[in-house]
Design an enzyme around this catalytic site. Structure first.
Site, PDB file in Angstrom:
ATOM      1  N   GLY A  69      -5.072  -6.215  -9.149  1.00 51.92           N
ATOM      2  CA  GLY A  69      -5.571  -5.425  -8.020  1.00 51.92           C
ATOM      3  C   GLY A  69      -6.985  -5.800  -7.629  1.00 51.92           C
ATOM      4  O   GLY A  69      -7.216  -6.740  -6.860  1.00 51.92           O
ATOM      5  N   THR A  70      -7.948  -5.107  -8.219  1.00 51.92           N
ATOM      6  CA  THR A  70      -9.365  -5.248  -7.853  1.00 51.92           C
ATOM      7  C   THR A  70      -9.854  -6.702  -7.891  1.00 51.92           C
ATOM      8  O   THR A  70     -10.704  -7.088  -7.092  1.00 51.92           O
ATOM      9  CB  THR A  70     -10.213  -4.362  -8.808  1.00 51.92           C
ATOM     10  OG1 THR A  70      -9.771  -3.006  -8.653  1.00 51.92           O
ATOM     11  CG2 THR A  70     -11.686  -4.440  -8.508  1.00 51.92           C
ATOM     12  N   LYS A  91       0.863  -1.196   0.000  1.00 46.73           N
ATOM     13  CA  LYS A  91       0.000   0.000   0.000  1.00 46.73           C
ATOM     14  C   LYS A  91       0.893   1.238   0.000  1.00 46.73           C
ATOM     15  O   LYS A  91       1.967   1.237   0.600  1.00 46.73           O
ATOM     16  CB  LYS A  91      -0.882  -0.024   1.255  1.00 46.73           C
ATOM     17  CG  LYS A  91      -1.687   1.249   1.509  1.00 46.73           C
ATOM     18  CD  LYS A  91      -2.737   1.472   0.433  1.00 46.73           C
ATOM     19  CE  LYS A  91      -3.403   2.850   0.553  1.00 46.73           C
ATOM     20  NZ  LYS A  91      -4.112   3.229  -0.688  1.00 46.73           N
ATOM     21  N   CYS A  97      -1.546   9.137  -8.003  1.00 47.93           N
ATOM     22  CA  CYS A  97      -2.721   8.914  -7.148  1.00 47.93           C
ATOM     23  C   CYS A  97      -3.721  10.049  -7.320  1.00 47.93           C
ATOM     24  O   CYS A  97      -3.407  11.206  -7.092  1.00 47.93           O
ATOM     25  CB  CYS A  97      -2.343   8.803  -5.679  1.00 47.93           C
ATOM     26  SG  CYS A  97      -3.820   8.419  -4.702  1.00 47.93           S
ATOM     27  N   ASN A 123       5.440   1.135  -2.335  1.00 45.82           N
ATOM     28  CA  ASN A 123       4.855   2.200  -3.160  1.00 45.82           C
ATOM     29  C   ASN A 123       4.994   3.513  -2.388  1.00 45.82           C
ATOM     30  O   ASN A 123       4.462   3.661  -1.299  1.00 45.82           O
ATOM     31  CB  ASN A 123       3.379   1.823  -3.408  1.00 45.82           C
ATOM     32  CG  ASN A 123       2.631   2.793  -4.296  1.00 45.82           C
ATOM     33  OD1 ASN A 123       2.086   3.778  -3.829  1.00 45.82           O
ATOM     34  ND2 ASN A 123       2.571   2.498  -5.577  1.00 45.82           N
ATOM     35  N   LEU A 159      -4.735   7.423   0.603  1.00 47.31           N
ATOM     36  CA  LEU A 159      -3.404   6.957   1.036  1.00 47.31           C
ATOM     37  C   LEU A 159      -3.260   6.919   2.557  1.00 47.31           C
ATOM     38  O   LEU A 159      -2.305   7.453   3.128  1.00 47.31           O
ATOM     39  CB  LEU A 159      -2.301   7.786   0.373  1.00 47.31           C
ATOM     40  CG  LEU A 159      -2.172   7.510  -1.142  1.00 47.31           C
ATOM     41  CD1 LEU A 159      -1.343   8.579  -1.829  1.00 47.31           C
ATOM     42  CD2 LEU A 159      -1.584   6.133  -1.405  1.00 47.31           C
ATOM     43  N   THR A 167      -5.370   4.258 -11.516  1.00 49.45           N
ATOM     44  CA  THR A 167      -6.804   4.375 -11.816  1.00 49.45           C
ATOM     45  C   THR A 167      -7.131   5.641 -12.618  1.00 49.45           C
ATOM     46  O   THR A 167      -6.379   6.609 -12.598  1.00 49.45           O
ATOM     47  CB  THR A 167      -7.589   4.421 -10.496  1.00 49.45           C
ATOM     48  OG1 THR A 167      -7.003   5.418  -9.660  1.00 49.45           O
ATOM     49  CG2 THR A 167      -7.562   3.089  -9.788  1.00 49.45           C
ATOM     50  N   LYS A 179       5.118   4.480 -11.340  1.00 42.11           N
ATOM     51  CA  LYS A 179       3.742   4.107 -11.707  1.00 42.11           C
ATOM     52  C   LYS A 179       3.039   5.282 -12.375  1.00 42.11           C
ATOM     53  O   LYS A 179       2.870   6.348 -11.782  1.00 42.11           O
ATOM     54  CB  LYS A 179       2.979   3.670 -10.458  1.00 42.11           C
ATOM     55  CG  LYS A 179       1.585   3.165 -10.775  1.00 42.11           C
ATOM     56  CD  LYS A 179       1.103   2.248  -9.706  1.00 42.11           C
ATOM     57  CE  LYS A 179      -0.306   1.772  -9.954  1.00 42.11           C
ATOM     58  NZ  LYS A 179      -0.810   1.054  -8.789  1.00 42.11           N
TER      59      LYS A 179
HETATM   60  C1  LIG Z   1      -8.710   0.262  -2.948  1.00 44.26           C
HETATM   61  C2  LIG Z   1      -7.562   0.624  -3.842  1.00 44.26           C
HETATM   62  C3  LIG Z   1      -6.423   1.224  -3.297  1.00 44.26           C
HETATM   63  C4  LIG Z   1      -5.335   1.567  -4.105  1.00 44.26           C
HETATM   64  N1  LIG Z   1      -4.228   2.133  -3.551  1.00 44.26           N
HETATM   65  C5  LIG Z   1      -3.144   2.415  -4.331  1.00 44.26           C
HETATM   66  C6  LIG Z   1      -1.937   2.941  -3.754  1.00 44.26           C
HETATM   67  O1  LIG Z   1      -1.808   3.106  -2.533  1.00 44.26           O
HETATM   68  N2  LIG Z   1      -0.898   3.230  -4.605  1.00 44.26           N
HETATM   69  C7  LIG Z   1      -0.981   3.013  -5.965  1.00 44.26           C
HETATM   70  O2  LIG Z   1      -0.015   3.292  -6.687  1.00 44.26           O
HETATM   71  N3  LIG Z   1      -2.098   2.490  -6.526  1.00 44.26           N
HETATM   72  C8  LIG Z   1      -3.158   2.185  -5.737  1.00 44.26           C
HETATM   73  N4  LIG Z   1      -4.301   1.646  -6.311  1.00 44.26           N
HETATM   74  C9  LIG Z   1      -4.342   1.405  -7.769  1.00 44.26           C
HETATM   75  C10 LIG Z   1      -4.066  -0.057  -8.118  1.00 44.26           C
HETATM   76  O3  LIG Z   1      -2.787  -0.473  -7.683  1.00 44.26           O
HETATM   77  C11 LIG Z   1      -4.202  -0.283  -9.639  1.00 44.26           C
HETATM   78  O4  LIG Z   1      -3.294   0.553 -10.331  1.00 44.26           O
HETATM   79  C12 LIG Z   1      -5.607  -0.002 -10.175  1.00 44.26           C
HETATM   80  O5  LIG Z   1      -6.595  -0.407  -9.245  1.00 44.26           O
HETATM   81  C13 LIG Z   1      -5.888  -0.687 -11.523  1.00 44.26           C
HETATM   82  O6  LIG Z   1      -5.734  -2.092 -11.432  1.00 44.26           O
HETATM   83  P1  LIG Z   1      -6.975  -3.113 -11.149  1.00 44.26           P
HETATM   84  O7  LIG Z   1      -8.053  -2.762 -12.128  1.00 44.26           O
HETATM   85  O8  LIG Z   1      -6.393  -4.479 -11.319  1.00 44.26           O
HETATM   86  O9  LIG Z   1      -7.417  -2.855  -9.732  1.00 44.26           O
HETATM   87  C14 LIG Z   1      -5.395   1.306  -5.499  1.00 44.26           C
HETATM   88  C15 LIG Z   1      -6.548   0.684  -6.046  1.00 44.26           C
HETATM   89  C16 LIG Z   1      -7.603   0.341  -5.242  1.00 44.26           C
HETATM   90  C17 LIG Z   1      -8.804  -0.338  -5.862  1.00 44.26           C
END
Ligand SMILES: Cc1cc2nc3c(=O)[nH]c(=O)nc-3n(C[C@H](O)[C@H](O)[C@H](O)COP(=O)(O)O)c2cc1C
Length: 304
Positions: free
Chosen positions: A265-266, A45, A130, A99, A73, A193, A165
């Site tokens: 991720g998701t 995270k 972010c 991260n 965050l 995202t 990233k």
């Molecule tokens: C609940 C949640 C928290 C996230 N926290 C971070 C984070 O702390 N740092 C980061 O670089 N990306 C974070 N992301 C982004 C994910 O790492 C990823 O780039 C994004 O969700 C797309 O991938 P996915 O569709 O497989 O989830 C977060 C995503 C979600 C859903």
């Protein structure tokens, strides 16, 4: 037929190409509940120098084929992370990358210096993407000079592998990718995202307290494959693809589109065993198509 799934991302050798994405796997401490053998690596995270409370709830909203999140965050700060997690990571048989996040390039540099040489920390993933913080975040990912400045600030303060990233919220991801490569990145992660919004028609207010959130899940996959492909075409360093991967075929799209590895991720929120299933599915595809290793998979990466 046993398929060699090992992959090299810069100097980091991973036993497999499927990694856990930042923010969706905590600090990896729930890993014993899952099938560890399939994990290529875990990205923690996102962390700041100091502890953060994050945004008030509601922080997550379900959307068609995806979700919006605005966690802001939340985290224990770098000292808490080192105290509570790094020693455990040092015992594990897969690498953990941290991260890292900051409001200024200097803060990213401080974090890199603090994490450099800490047993258990195998690399850094710089989050310049972010959407859910007021300061920093997307700003660094939108501007090639700012992206390069953050990358350089980190590169100067650590010998650890440095990944950057990228945000999808840009006009030309290739420009940002090249700026990060020139500033010393070892690899790129594409993508974070997309910014989205959802309105509650009873209250006529945004559903998320932060108003907007980051859209993830299968809804973004074709956009993510395209952006990861564009990034891979722009640079010579490895690109790790991410966005909406639910199964092995989704991951294979990113790999064929030019990515060296992928992050999930998701999908783990829906299926805690998703990473193992994606890993095994890639291996089965390679075997059934007569490839002895992941390295043999042909990539679609025209350079024109
Ligand atoms: C609940 C949640 C928290 C996230 N926290 C971070 C984070 O702390 N740092 C980061 O670089 N990306 C974070 N992301 C982004 C994910 O790492 C990823 O780039 C994004 O969700 C797309 O991938 P996915 O569709 O497989 O989830 C977060 C995503 C979600 C859903």
């Amino acid at each position: 037929m046993t398929v060699d799934m090992a992959v090299e991302v810069g100097e980091l050798r991973l036993r497999g190409p499927v990694l856990a994405a930042s923010g969706t796997f905590g600090y990896g401490t729930e890993v014993p509940l899952l099938e560890r053998r399939a994990l290529g690596a875990v990205v923690s995270k996102g962390i700041f120098l100091r502890p953060r409370a994050g945004t008030p709830p509601p922080r997550i909203v379900e959307t068609p084929s995806g979700m919006l999140n605005a966690i802001g965050l939340q985290g224990p700060g770098v000292e808490g992370l080192i105290r509570d997690y790094a020693a455990q990571w040092a015992q594990w048989d897969f690498p953990v990358l941290v991260n890292i996040n900051g409001e200024t390039a200097a803060e990213y540099g401080e974090l890199a210096a603090r994490l450099d040489g800490v047993p258990g920390v195998a690399g850094l993933e710089i989050n310049i993407s972010c959407p859910n913080v007021e300061q920093g975040g997307l700003y660094f990912g939108n501007d090639p000079r700012a992206a390069a400045a953050v990358t350089e600030a980190v590169r100067k303060r650590t010998d650890l592998p440095v990944w950057v990233k990228l945000t999808p919220m840009v006009t030309d991801i290739g420009v940002i990718a090249r700026a990060c490569e020139a500033a010393g990145a070892d690899a790129l992660t594409a993508i974070n995202t997309f910014v989205g919004m959802s309105i509650d028609l009873n209250t006529r207010q945004p559903r998320l307290s932060f108003r907007t959130g980051g859209l993830s899940g299968p809804a973004i996959r074709p956009l993510a494959v395209h952006l990861a492909h564009q990034a891979a075409r722009a640079v010579s360093i490895p690109v790790i693809g991410i966005g909406g991967i639910m199964g092995a075929e989704d991951a294979l799209e990113f790999l064929v589109a030019g990515c060296a590895a992928v992050q999930v991720g998701t999908a783990t929120f829906v299926n805690p065993n998703a990473i193992a299933e994606v890993h095994d599915g890639i291996a089965a595809y390679l075997a059934s198509h007569g490839f002895a290793s992941l390295a043999e998979l042909p990539r679609y990466l025209p350079r024109d």
